[in-house]
Design a protein around this motif. Structure first.
Motif, PDB file in Angstrom:
ATOM      1  N   LEU A  46       0.832  -1.286  -0.098  1.00  0.00           N
ATOM      2  CA  LEU A  46      -0.014  -0.089   0.059  1.00  0.00           C
ATOM      3  C   LEU A  46       0.841   1.145   0.046  1.00  0.00           C
ATOM      4  O   LEU A  46       0.414   1.964  -0.575  1.00  0.00           O
ATOM      5  N   PHE A  47       1.953   1.207   0.869  1.00  0.00           N
ATOM      6  CA  PHE A  47       2.850   2.665   1.234  1.00  0.00           C
ATOM      7  C   PHE A  47       3.460   2.822  -0.369  1.00  0.00           C
ATOM      8  O   PHE A  47       3.693   3.824  -0.885  1.00  0.00           O
ATOM      9  N   GLN A  48       4.156   1.846  -0.792  1.00  0.00           N
ATOM     10  CA  GLN A  48       5.002   1.865  -2.038  1.00  0.00           C
ATOM     11  C   GLN A  48       4.086   2.505  -3.299  1.00  0.00           C
ATOM     12  O   GLN A  48       4.520   3.076  -4.087  1.00  0.00           O
ATOM     13  N   MET A  49       2.769   1.800  -3.384  1.00  0.00           N
ATOM     14  CA  MET A  49       1.925   1.800  -4.711  1.00  0.00           C
ATOM     15  C   MET A  49       1.198   3.227  -4.416  1.00  0.00           C
ATOM     16  O   MET A  49       1.385   3.974  -5.330  1.00  0.00           O
ATOM     17  N   ALA A  50       1.045   3.750  -3.252  1.00  0.00           N
ATOM     18  CA  ALA A  50       0.574   5.042  -3.016  1.00  0.00           C
ATOM     19  C   ALA A  50       1.682   6.173  -3.548  1.00  0.00           C
ATOM     20  O   ALA A  50       1.727   6.901  -4.066  1.00  0.00           O
ATOM     21  N   ALA A  51       3.084   5.826  -3.118  1.00  0.00           N
ATOM     22  CA  ALA A  51       3.971   6.672  -3.347  1.00  0.00           C
ATOM     23  C   ALA A  51       4.136   6.731  -4.879  1.00  0.00           C
ATOM     24  O   ALA A  51       4.541   7.753  -5.486  1.00  0.00           O
ATOM     25  N   GLU A  52       4.169   5.400  -5.375  1.00  0.00           N
ATOM     26  CA  GLU A  52       4.538   5.619  -7.124  1.00  0.00           C
ATOM     27  C   GLU A  52       3.128   6.514  -7.689  1.00  0.00           C
ATOM     28  O   GLU A  52       3.441   6.747  -8.925  1.00  0.00           O
ATOM     29  N   ASN A  53       1.996   6.321  -6.893  1.00  0.00           N
ATOM     30  CA  ASN A  53       1.231   7.300  -7.781  1.00  0.00           C
ATOM     31  C   ASN A  53       1.111   8.878  -7.305  1.00  0.00           C
ATOM     32  O   ASN A  53       0.127   9.718  -7.551  1.00  0.00           O
ATOM     33  N   GLY A  54       2.180   8.974  -6.372  1.00  0.00           N
ATOM     34  CA  GLY A  54       2.171  10.437  -6.044  1.00  0.00           C
ATOM     35  C   GLY A  54       1.566  11.138  -4.912  1.00  0.00           C
ATOM     36  O   GLY A  54       1.203  11.971  -4.352  1.00  0.00           O
ATOM     37  N   PHE A  55       0.788  10.073  -4.109  1.00  0.00           N
ATOM     38  CA  PHE A  55       0.000  10.191  -2.905  1.00  0.00           C
ATOM     39  C   PHE A  55       0.797  10.433  -1.691  1.00  0.00           C
ATOM     40  O   PHE A  55       1.608   9.614  -1.244  1.00  0.00           O
ATOM     41  N   ARG A  56       0.715  11.430  -0.946  1.00  0.00           N
ATOM     42  CA  ARG A  56       1.492  11.596   0.317  1.00  0.00           C
ATOM     43  C   ARG A  56       0.805  11.056   1.267  1.00  0.00           C
ATOM     44  O   ARG A  56      -0.126  10.929   1.869  1.00  0.00           O
ATOM     45  N   SER A  57       1.777   9.709   1.797  1.00  0.00           N
ATOM     46  CA  SER A  57       1.442   8.779   2.862  1.00  0.00           C
ATOM     47  C   SER A  57       2.235   8.900   4.058  1.00  0.00           C
ATOM     48  O   SER A  57       3.422   9.229   4.097  1.00  0.00           O
ATOM     49  N   THR A  58       1.612   8.276   5.209  1.00  0.00           N
ATOM     50  CA  THR A  58       2.491   8.278   6.294  1.00  0.00           C
ATOM     51  C   THR A  58       1.690   6.972   7.004  1.00  0.00           C
ATOM     52  O   THR A  58       0.640   6.569   6.974  1.00  0.00           O
ATOM     53  N   PHE A  59       2.610   6.508   8.013  1.00  0.00           N
ATOM     54  CA  PHE A  59       2.365   5.569   8.985  1.00  0.00           C
ATOM     55  C   PHE A  59       2.308   6.394  10.276  1.00  0.00           C
ATOM     56  O   PHE A  59       3.189   6.848  10.691  1.00  0.00           O
ATOM     57  N   ALA A  60       1.235   6.308  10.935  1.00  0.00           N
ATOM     58  CA  ALA A  60       0.876   7.275  11.983  1.00  0.00           C
ATOM     59  C   ALA A  60       1.555   6.636  13.460  1.00  0.00           C
ATOM     60  O   ALA A  60       1.591   7.346  14.495  1.00  0.00           O
ATOM     61  N   ASN A  61       1.894   5.519  13.491  1.00  0.00           N
ATOM     62  CA  ASN A  61       2.334   4.884  14.636  1.00  0.00           C
ATOM     63  C   ASN A  61       3.575   5.449  15.077  1.00  0.00           C
ATOM     64  O   ASN A  61       4.634   5.521  14.105  1.00  0.00           O
ATOM     65  N   ALA A  62       3.796   5.699  16.302  1.00  0.00           N
ATOM     66  CA  ALA A  62       5.309   5.950  16.957  1.00  0.00           C
ATOM     67  C   ALA A  62       5.978   4.785  17.172  1.00  0.00           C
ATOM     68  O   ALA A  62       5.829   3.891  17.701  1.00  0.00           O
ATOM     69  N   TYR A  63       7.248   4.839  16.702  1.00  0.00           N
ATOM     70  CA  TYR A  63       8.245   3.590  16.998  1.00  0.00           C
ATOM     71  C   TYR A  63       9.071   4.046  17.983  1.00  0.00           C
ATOM     72  O   TYR A  63       9.277   5.103  18.312  1.00  0.00           O
ATOM     73  N   ASN A  64       9.459   2.957  18.746  1.00  0.00           N
ATOM     74  CA  ASN A  64      10.513   2.898  19.698  1.00  0.00           C
ATOM     75  C   ASN A  64      11.873   2.665  19.148  1.00  0.00           C
ATOM     76  O   ASN A  64      12.017   2.070  18.331  1.00  0.00           O
ATOM     77  N   GLN A  65      12.520   3.767  19.504  1.00  0.00           N
ATOM     78  CA  GLN A  65      14.098   3.691  19.050  1.00  0.00           C
ATOM     79  C   GLN A  65      14.867   2.526  19.022  1.00  0.00           C
ATOM     80  O   GLN A  65      15.607   1.999  18.056  1.00  0.00           O
ATOM     81  N   ALA A  66      14.681   1.943  20.390  1.00  0.00           N
ATOM     82  CA  ALA A  66      15.149   0.618  20.697  1.00  0.00           C
ATOM     83  C   ALA A  66      14.804  -0.428  19.522  1.00  0.00           C
ATOM     84  O   ALA A  66      15.574  -1.533  19.239  1.00  0.00           O
ATOM     85  N   TYR A  67      13.441  -0.368  19.327  1.00  0.00           N
ATOM     86  CA  TYR A  67      12.915  -1.458  18.138  1.00  0.00           C
ATOM     87  C   TYR A  67      13.936  -1.055  16.888  1.00  0.00           C
ATOM     88  O   TYR A  67      14.136  -2.084  16.187  1.00  0.00           O
ATOM     89  N   LEU A  68      13.808   0.307  16.354  1.00  0.00           N
ATOM     90  CA  LEU A  68      14.446   0.527  15.118  1.00  0.00           C
ATOM     91  C   LEU A  68      15.913   0.207  15.012  1.00  0.00           C
ATOM     92  O   LEU A  68      16.393  -0.168  13.954  1.00  0.00           O
ATOM     93  N   ASP A  69      16.431   0.421  16.286  1.00  0.00           N
ATOM     94  CA  ASP A  69      17.775  -0.165  16.476  1.00  0.00           C
ATOM     95  C   ASP A  69      17.887  -1.639  16.122  1.00  0.00           C
ATOM     96  O   ASP A  69      18.731  -2.090  15.571  1.00  0.00           O
ATOM     97  N   ALA A  70      17.119  -2.351  16.952  1.00  0.00           N
ATOM     98  CA  ALA A  70      17.320  -3.890  16.888  1.00  0.00           C
ATOM     99  C   ALA A  70      16.604  -4.110  15.295  1.00  0.00           C
ATOM    100  O   ALA A  70      17.492  -5.299  14.701  1.00  0.00           O
TER     101      ALA A  70
END
Ligand SMILES: [Zn+2]
Length: 295
Positions: free
Chosen positions: A100-124
């Motif tokens: 969904l995100f990739q195809m939205a971007a390909e069609n020029g739609f401004r998309s976002t995921f509203a969830n807040a990520y925890n930095q420790a998770y992103l590092d992992a």
């Protein structure tokens, strides 16, 4: 799009917490609880029961269900079975090939995921200690930015637990809890600034499995409050869609997934676009089409 993990659409019985527990926010939208009896369609409101079994025997599971939901590819059919938990390399490959995100971007739609990520998770994730979820994998493949703890503090993100208490424990940083409806208004504010906004919560599946101590009461109150806040904060041109990957929470007498249909709740001007959807497989292509992507 609000993705609630593990919520089926079932009849209003005493076994169904969505019927038995108070849901004032859902009632304001539907005039009743989130149950089969409330299925209906108007120009600005849709509730329908859609298939999540993907034509495969056995209980639907998260990895294949979420991949189907966010890619439009029948991942359970590709795998020959329903696959539980986080997606392995083969399902991640499907998600990376189209989502969904990739195809939205390909069609020029401004998309976002509203969830807040925890930095420790992103590092992992970066070091390969943790495996990405379907939505994280989709977000990474589309090259979109992650919202983080700072965005949450600025009310420009929503935590997976909605009211921030468990998220705060998880990140080990003090963050004052908020009302679920306030989280919903934050989500609506993000959605009003984007063409496509996705938020996910899995407290419903955790509660259905009896994990992490989430009770049915607090889970229903959180999700209902979130939906209520979103409905309050949405601009007139924004449509909200809520759906799930498989049933679980709607049957309280056991702790397993179900083969029940899942709800497709759509509120707003694009509700009619989703009226004939029969399966979770159709959600991603239909969202893109409803935004105006060529089919
Ligand atoms: Zn589950």
């Amino acid at each position: 799009m609000i993705f609630v993990d593990g919520v089926g659409l079932a009849a209003a019985t005493v076994d169904n917490p969505l019927a038995e527990l108070p849901t004032p926010g859902i009632h304001r939208i539907l005039g009743g609880p989130l149950t089969l009896e409330q299925c209906r369609q108007t120009d600005t409101l849709l509730l329908s029961a859609i298939d999540a079994t993907l034509g495969i025997e056995g209980l639907p599971q998260s990895a294949t269900g979420q991949a189907a939901l966010f890619t439009g590819i029948n991942a359970a059919k590709v795998m020959g079975r329903h696959v539980t938990g986080l997606p392995g390399p083969r399902i991640r490959g499907l998600v990376e090939s189209q989502n969904l995100f990739q195809m939205a971007a390909e069609n020029g739609f401004r998309s976002t995921f509203a969830n807040a990520y925890n930095q420790a998770y992103l590092d992992a994730l970066a070091t390969g200690i943790r495996q990405p979820s379907v939505t994280t994998c989709a977000l990474l493949s589309a090259g979109l930015a992650f919202r983080d703890f700072k965005d949450l503090g600025r009310n420009q993100a929503v935590s997976w637990d909605i009211v921030r208490d468990r998220f705060s424990e998880q990140v080990g940083q003090e963050l004052a809890p908020i009302e679920a409806a306030e989280a919903g208004r934050h989500l609506a504010a993000v959605a009003n600034r984007h063409c496509l906004t996705v938020y996910e919560t899995f407290i419903t599946d955790l509660a259905g499995h009896g994990r992490l101590g989430f009770t049915a009461e607090e889970t229903v109150a959180r999700v209902d409050g979130l939906v209520d806040g979103v409905a309050q904060g949405l601009g007139p041109s924004t449509t909200v869609l809520m759906t799930s990957d498989h049933g679980n929470f709607e049957e309280s007498h056991h702790r397993r997934h179900t083969r029940n249909p899942v709800p497709l709740l759509v509120v707003g001007p694009l509700a009619r676009c989703f009226a004939d959807i029969e399966s979770i497989l159709e959600i991603t292509p239909r969202i893109l089409a409803s935004l105006g992507a060529p089919g």
